[in-house]
Design a protein around this motif. Sequence first.
Motif, PDB file in Angstrom:
ATOM      1  N   UNK A 270     -76.034 -23.888 -10.742  1.00  0.00           N
ATOM      2  CA  UNK A 270     -75.780 -23.076 -12.016  1.00  0.00           C
ATOM      3  C   UNK A 270     -75.830 -23.599 -13.266  1.00  0.00           C
ATOM      4  N   UNK A 271     -75.193 -24.848 -13.263  1.00  0.00           N
ATOM      5  CA  UNK A 271     -75.166 -25.395 -14.399  1.00  0.00           C
ATOM      6  C   UNK A 271     -76.565 -25.825 -15.016  1.00  0.00           C
ATOM      7  N   UNK A 272     -77.572 -26.107 -14.072  1.00  0.00           N
ATOM      8  CA  UNK A 272     -78.893 -26.526 -14.415  1.00  0.00           C
ATOM      9  C   UNK A 272     -79.556 -25.325 -15.102  1.00  0.00           C
ATOM     10  N   UNK A 273     -79.457 -24.207 -14.464  1.00  0.00           N
ATOM     11  CA  UNK A 273     -79.916 -22.775 -15.021  1.00  0.00           C
ATOM     12  C   UNK A 273     -79.400 -22.412 -16.296  1.00  0.00           C
ATOM     13  N   UNK A 274     -78.153 -22.768 -16.631  1.00  0.00           N
ATOM     14  CA  UNK A 274     -77.529 -22.208 -17.943  1.00  0.00           C
ATOM     15  C   UNK A 274     -77.814 -23.059 -18.868  1.00  0.00           C
ATOM     16  N   UNK A 275     -78.031 -24.628 -18.786  1.00  0.00           N
ATOM     17  CA  UNK A 275     -78.229 -25.347 -20.007  1.00  0.00           C
ATOM     18  C   UNK A 275     -79.598 -25.078 -20.280  1.00  0.00           C
ATOM     19  N   UNK A 276     -80.652 -24.742 -19.453  1.00  0.00           N
ATOM     20  CA  UNK A 276     -82.144 -24.196 -19.589  1.00  0.00           C
ATOM     21  C   UNK A 276     -82.097 -22.825 -20.359  1.00  0.00           C
ATOM     22  N   UNK A 277     -81.083 -22.065 -20.137  1.00  0.00           N
ATOM     23  CA  UNK A 277     -81.152 -20.730 -20.671  1.00  0.00           C
ATOM     24  C   UNK A 277     -80.522 -20.480 -21.844  1.00  0.00           C
ATOM     25  N   UNK A 278     -79.259 -21.054 -22.031  1.00  0.00           N
ATOM     26  CA  UNK A 278     -78.350 -20.754 -23.206  1.00  0.00           C
ATOM     27  C   UNK A 278     -77.973 -22.036 -23.923  1.00  0.00           C
ATOM     28  N   UNK A 279     -78.674 -23.088 -23.424  1.00  0.00           N
ATOM     29  CA  UNK A 279     -78.247 -24.439 -24.000  1.00  0.00           C
ATOM     30  C   UNK A 279     -76.850 -24.897 -24.034  1.00  0.00           C
ATOM     31  N   UNK A 280     -76.380 -25.984 -24.246  1.00  0.00           N
ATOM     32  CA  UNK A 280     -75.340 -26.640 -24.112  1.00  0.00           C
ATOM     33  C   UNK A 280     -74.664 -26.957 -25.276  1.00  0.00           C
ATOM     34  N   UNK A 281     -74.667 -26.019 -26.698  1.00  0.00           N
ATOM     35  CA  UNK A 281     -73.892 -26.258 -27.624  1.00  0.00           C
ATOM     36  C   UNK A 281     -72.470 -25.903 -27.527  1.00  0.00           C
ATOM     37  N   UNK A 282     -72.143 -24.880 -26.792  1.00  0.00           N
ATOM     38  CA  UNK A 282     -70.915 -24.354 -26.410  1.00  0.00           C
ATOM     39  C   UNK A 282     -70.200 -24.893 -25.197  1.00  0.00           C
ATOM     40  N   UNK A 283     -70.936 -25.095 -24.188  1.00  0.00           N
ATOM     41  CA  UNK A 283     -70.388 -25.739 -23.007  1.00  0.00           C
ATOM     42  C   UNK A 283     -71.478 -26.859 -22.604  1.00  0.00           C
ATOM     43  N   UNK A 284     -70.661 -28.151 -22.225  1.00  0.00           N
ATOM     44  CA  UNK A 284     -71.464 -29.258 -21.615  1.00  0.00           C
ATOM     45  C   UNK A 284     -71.573 -29.013 -20.204  1.00  0.00           C
ATOM     46  N   UNK A 285     -72.741 -28.161 -19.906  1.00  0.00           N
ATOM     47  CA  UNK A 285     -72.752 -27.916 -18.319  1.00  0.00           C
ATOM     48  C   UNK A 285     -73.067 -29.068 -17.634  1.00  0.00           C
ATOM     49  N   UNK A 286     -73.654 -30.282 -18.156  1.00  0.00           N
ATOM     50  CA  UNK A 286     -74.054 -31.467 -17.209  1.00  0.00           C
ATOM     51  C   UNK A 286     -72.703 -32.225 -17.054  1.00  0.00           C
ATOM     52  N   UNK A 287     -71.888 -32.304 -17.966  1.00  0.00           N
ATOM     53  CA  UNK A 287     -70.481 -32.846 -17.578  1.00  0.00           C
ATOM     54  C   UNK A 287     -69.622 -32.183 -16.739  1.00  0.00           C
ATOM     55  N   UNK A 288     -69.685 -30.736 -16.795  1.00  0.00           N
ATOM     56  CA  UNK A 288     -68.939 -30.100 -15.823  1.00  0.00           C
ATOM     57  C   UNK A 288     -69.566 -30.305 -14.402  1.00  0.00           C
ATOM     58  N   UNK A 289     -70.827 -30.254 -14.259  1.00  0.00           N
ATOM     59  CA  UNK A 289     -71.252 -30.385 -12.939  1.00  0.00           C
ATOM     60  C   UNK A 289     -71.162 -31.815 -12.443  1.00  0.00           C
ATOM     61  N   UNK A 290     -70.999 -32.866 -13.224  1.00  0.00           N
ATOM     62  CA  UNK A 290     -70.614 -34.213 -12.685  1.00  0.00           C
ATOM     63  C   UNK A 290     -69.037 -34.425 -12.453  1.00  0.00           C
ATOM     64  N   UNK A 291     -67.941 -33.364 -13.033  1.00  0.00           N
ATOM     65  CA  UNK A 291     -66.746 -33.707 -12.858  1.00  0.00           C
ATOM     66  C   UNK A 291     -66.278 -32.052 -12.518  1.00  0.00           C
ATOM     67  N   UNK A 292     -65.960 -31.947 -11.618  1.00  0.00           N
ATOM     68  CA  UNK A 292     -65.363 -30.423 -11.300  1.00  0.00           C
ATOM     69  C   UNK A 292     -64.011 -30.461 -11.989  1.00  0.00           C
ATOM     70  N   UNK A 293     -63.363 -31.457 -12.066  1.00  0.00           N
ATOM     71  CA  UNK A 293     -61.768 -31.380 -12.921  1.00  0.00           C
ATOM     72  C   UNK A 293     -61.987 -30.643 -14.134  1.00  0.00           C
ATOM     73  N   UNK A 294     -63.105 -30.886 -14.968  1.00  0.00           N
ATOM     74  CA  UNK A 294     -63.334 -30.474 -16.017  1.00  0.00           C
ATOM     75  C   UNK A 294     -63.397 -28.955 -16.000  1.00  0.00           C
ATOM     76  N   UNK A 295     -63.980 -28.165 -14.885  1.00  0.00           N
ATOM     77  CA  UNK A 295     -64.006 -26.891 -14.798  1.00  0.00           C
ATOM     78  C   UNK A 295     -62.808 -26.373 -14.543  1.00  0.00           C
ATOM     79  N   UNK A 296     -61.738 -27.005 -13.648  1.00  0.00           N
ATOM     80  CA  UNK A 296     -60.480 -26.481 -13.499  1.00  0.00           C
ATOM     81  C   UNK A 296     -59.770 -26.645 -14.566  1.00  0.00           C
ATOM     82  N   UNK A 297     -60.001 -27.443 -15.685  1.00  0.00           N
ATOM     83  CA  UNK A 297     -59.354 -27.668 -16.885  1.00  0.00           C
ATOM     84  C   UNK A 297     -59.565 -26.330 -17.587  1.00  0.00           C
ATOM     85  N   UNK A 298     -60.722 -25.835 -17.606  1.00  0.00           N
ATOM     86  CA  UNK A 298     -61.173 -24.789 -18.488  1.00  0.00           C
ATOM     87  C   UNK A 298     -60.662 -23.318 -17.826  1.00  0.00           C
TER      88      UNK A 298
END
Length: 764
Positions: A558-586
Motif C-alpha cells: 500500500x505504501x509503495x502504491x501510495x508513494x508512486x501515486x500521491x507522493x510523499x510530501x505529506x506522508x513519509x510512506x517508506x518510513x511508515x512501511x519500515x516501522x509500524x509503530x509510526x502508523x499506530x502513532x498516527x
Amino acid sequence: MADTRKNTQGSKAAGGWEALYASGRSLIASGAPMSGAKALMKANQPDGFDCPGCAWGDPEHGSSFEFCENGVKAVSWEATERRADLSLFARHSVSELAAMSDHALENFGRLTHPLRYNRETDHYEPVDWEVAFAEIGSHLNALETPDAANFYTSGRASNEAAFLYQLFARLYGTNNMPDCSNMCHEASGVGLTQAIGIGKGTVRLEDFEQADAIFVVGQNPGTNHPRMLGDLRRAAERGARIVALNTLKERGLQRFADPQRKLEMAVGGSARIASDYFQPRLGGDMAAFRGMAKVVIAADRAASAAGEKPVVDVAFIRDHCSGYEDYIAAVDATSWEAIEDQSGLTRAEIEKAAAIYLSAEKVICTWAMGITQHRHSVITIREITNFMMLRGHIGRPGAGLCPVRGHSNVQGDRTMGINEKPSTAFLDALANVFGFEPPREHGYSTIRAIGAMLSGEARAFVGLGGNFARAVPDGGLIEAALRRQELTVHIATKLNASHTMPGRHGYILPCLGRTEIDVNSQGKQQLVTVEDSMSMVHGSAGINPPAGTHLRSEIAIVAGIAAATVGSARVDWQALADNYDGIRDLIEKTIPGFDDFNRRVRMPRGFDLGNTARQRVWKTVTGRATFYTGALPEKTVYQEREKRADRFVLQTMRSHDQYNTTVYGMDDRYRGVYGERQVIFINPADITSLGMKAHQRVDIHGPDEDGVNRVAKGFKLVPYEIPQGCVAGYFPELNLLVPLASVGDLSETPTSKSIAVRLSAASG
C-alpha cells in the motif's frame, strides 16, 4: 463421481473426532503438516498471530489450544508448501486459468512474484516491484477523476494496512472504499447506530460466562465460528438456556463434542447446545421478535393489574430510552395472525421462547448473516434491539447485543476508516492530523461500485485482499465489468478467480500472510493489530518464514502504491512501511480510543477499545436509546411468492469446508454432503410436491423481472430439516441468482437470504 456416503444430518454431535480427523487431513493436504502444527500453537496467543479463521473473541486466559477446525484449515491453507510460481503462469494463459474452478486455482498455492498482465500473450508475467508501483501510480493519475477508482478491502487486512489504505485513497481524492462489510453486516452497523448510537456489539466474551439465556439467531457457529460453540457449551453446562432461531436445523447448534476435552473424546461423549430450537421461515425473524415482545408486554400488564413488580425495566426505559409508548402501540397493532403467518412459528412456540427470556435476569442476543441479508434487515435488527431494551439487557454484565462478524478484522477495518460514508468527525481528524482537505462526498458501496464499473463511470479497481468476483451478487455481470477496467490491482496471497479477469492493465501483487514473519530493513520483526467482534484490539506477529523472497507486507505494498501515486510530501510512506509503530502513532492521533496504542497493544490479550452503549452512553440523535416504532414488513419474499409447488425462497450459505469465498474441499459433513457442492437443501414434503425424488437434479431459476435470465443448472435435491417453501445452497455457486438490484433497505446489502426462485427438472 460424487461421494455417495449416507446423509447423516443431525445424527451426530459437531466437533469430536470428526473435527480432529478433518484438521489432520487439512494439515497433511497442505504439504506442510509440521510447520502448520507449529503455527497453530501460536494462534491467538499474546506472543503469536491472530488466527485468520474468524473474528470471535479470545479468552483472557490465552489457552495454547484456543483454535478450532476453521483455524486449522485457514492456517494450513496459508502455510502450504505449494507455490503458484512463475512456471505456473508461463504454462497457463489467463484464459486457461479462468476455466478452472475456484478450488483448483487456490490449490496451486502461494503466489511468489509480482505479476503484470500482458494482453498480447494473455499471460501474467513477472514485473519488478518498483516498476509495478510506478505504472499503477501513472494509471491512477491518468484517470479523469479520482472518483473513477474503487479501493476495495477484505476484512483480513490489519488495522495498520487498513489505516494506510484509507489515508492513501483520501489523499488521492475519493471515498470510494467498498468493502466486505457492505455485503454482510452493514445492516448491523446501520441498525445499531440508529438504535444505540454505535454500530458494534455491546458484549465482551466474559458476558457469555454470566448470561442466563443466550438467543442465537440466524447463524451457524459450528461452521462459521466454531470457537463460539465452546462458549455456548460452557454456558449451557452451568444452566444457561441457549435458544436457537435458525431456518435450518444445524448440527453444531444441537450437540457439540469438544476436541479439547480428553475424557469426552475417549468415551465419545458430547453435550447439548440449544435447549430450544425454533425454525422461522426465511425473513420471518422480525415477526418472531415482535411476537415475543407482545408476550412480554402482556406479562407486564398482567403484573401491573395484580399489583406485582413490573416485568419491563421501567427505570432503564425511563432514564435511557425514547419512543417506548409508540413502540407499545405498534406491538398492539400487530396481530397474532400476522406474526404467525410471517414468522412461520406458532403462537405457542413464540410464547415458549418469550418465557425463557422472561425467566432470565441476564440475556445476550447474537446474530449473523441469516439476519443481515434480507430486504428488511435493518428494521429486524432494530426489533431485536427493542426486545432487548424492554428488560434493560444492554449495558450491564452478562447481557447485550452481539453481531458476530466473519473475517478476522472486518470490524477493525471499519474502525480504521474503511467506509464509503465516513463521519464528519473522522474526516475532520484526518484534516487536522495530515493537513489536507479530505473528500466529503460519499463514495461507492460495493453494489454501487459494481454499477459504476458496469456503466463505465469507474475505470480502476484496487483490491486489498479478497476474491471480489466471487463475493458479489449477480456473478454473471462482474467478469465483464472487471475486464472493462482500465486498471485492476489485486493484493493477495493466493490466486483466485478475480485475478483471471484482468483489466486493460492488470497486476497481482503477492503479500505476506498473517502467519508469516514480517521484518523491517533493520531485521526487526514487525507487529500488526486486529479488532475482534467484542472490540478487543490485540497484536499479531507471524512465526513462519515467508513463502517467497519476493513477498512484501500489505502495508509495504500500500505504501509503495501510495508513494508512486500521491507522493510523499505529506506522508513519509517508506518510513511508515519500515516501522509500524509510526502508523499506530498516527492512528492514536486520529481515532478516539487508541491512547497509548503502542504500549497497550503489547500487553497480553491487548486492550478493550470501549463501547459507549455498553456504558449506557447513547450517541444517537436524541441522546437516548431509541425504540423502532414501525410496522412489520407488509410482506416478506416468502409471503410474496406465488402459492405454487415450484416456487421457493432461497438462502445462500457456506459449506463446512469453506471460509467466505475460499473453498477448502468438497465436503459439508455436518449436513451429510460429501464430494460435491452443487446441492440444494429442501424439505422432503416439497420434493414430493414437486413430483420429484431425493437426489434428483434440478435447475434453479432466479428472478428475471429485469430481463436477465439467471439459471443455476444441475443441482441435487438433498432432503433436509428446513421449513416448507424455503431452500438453501452454497455461495459462490448460487450468487448468480442474486440480482444486483436486490438489496436491503438502508443497508444496500445483497438479499442473499431471501431470493425468490423456481425449481424445474434439470435440462439435459
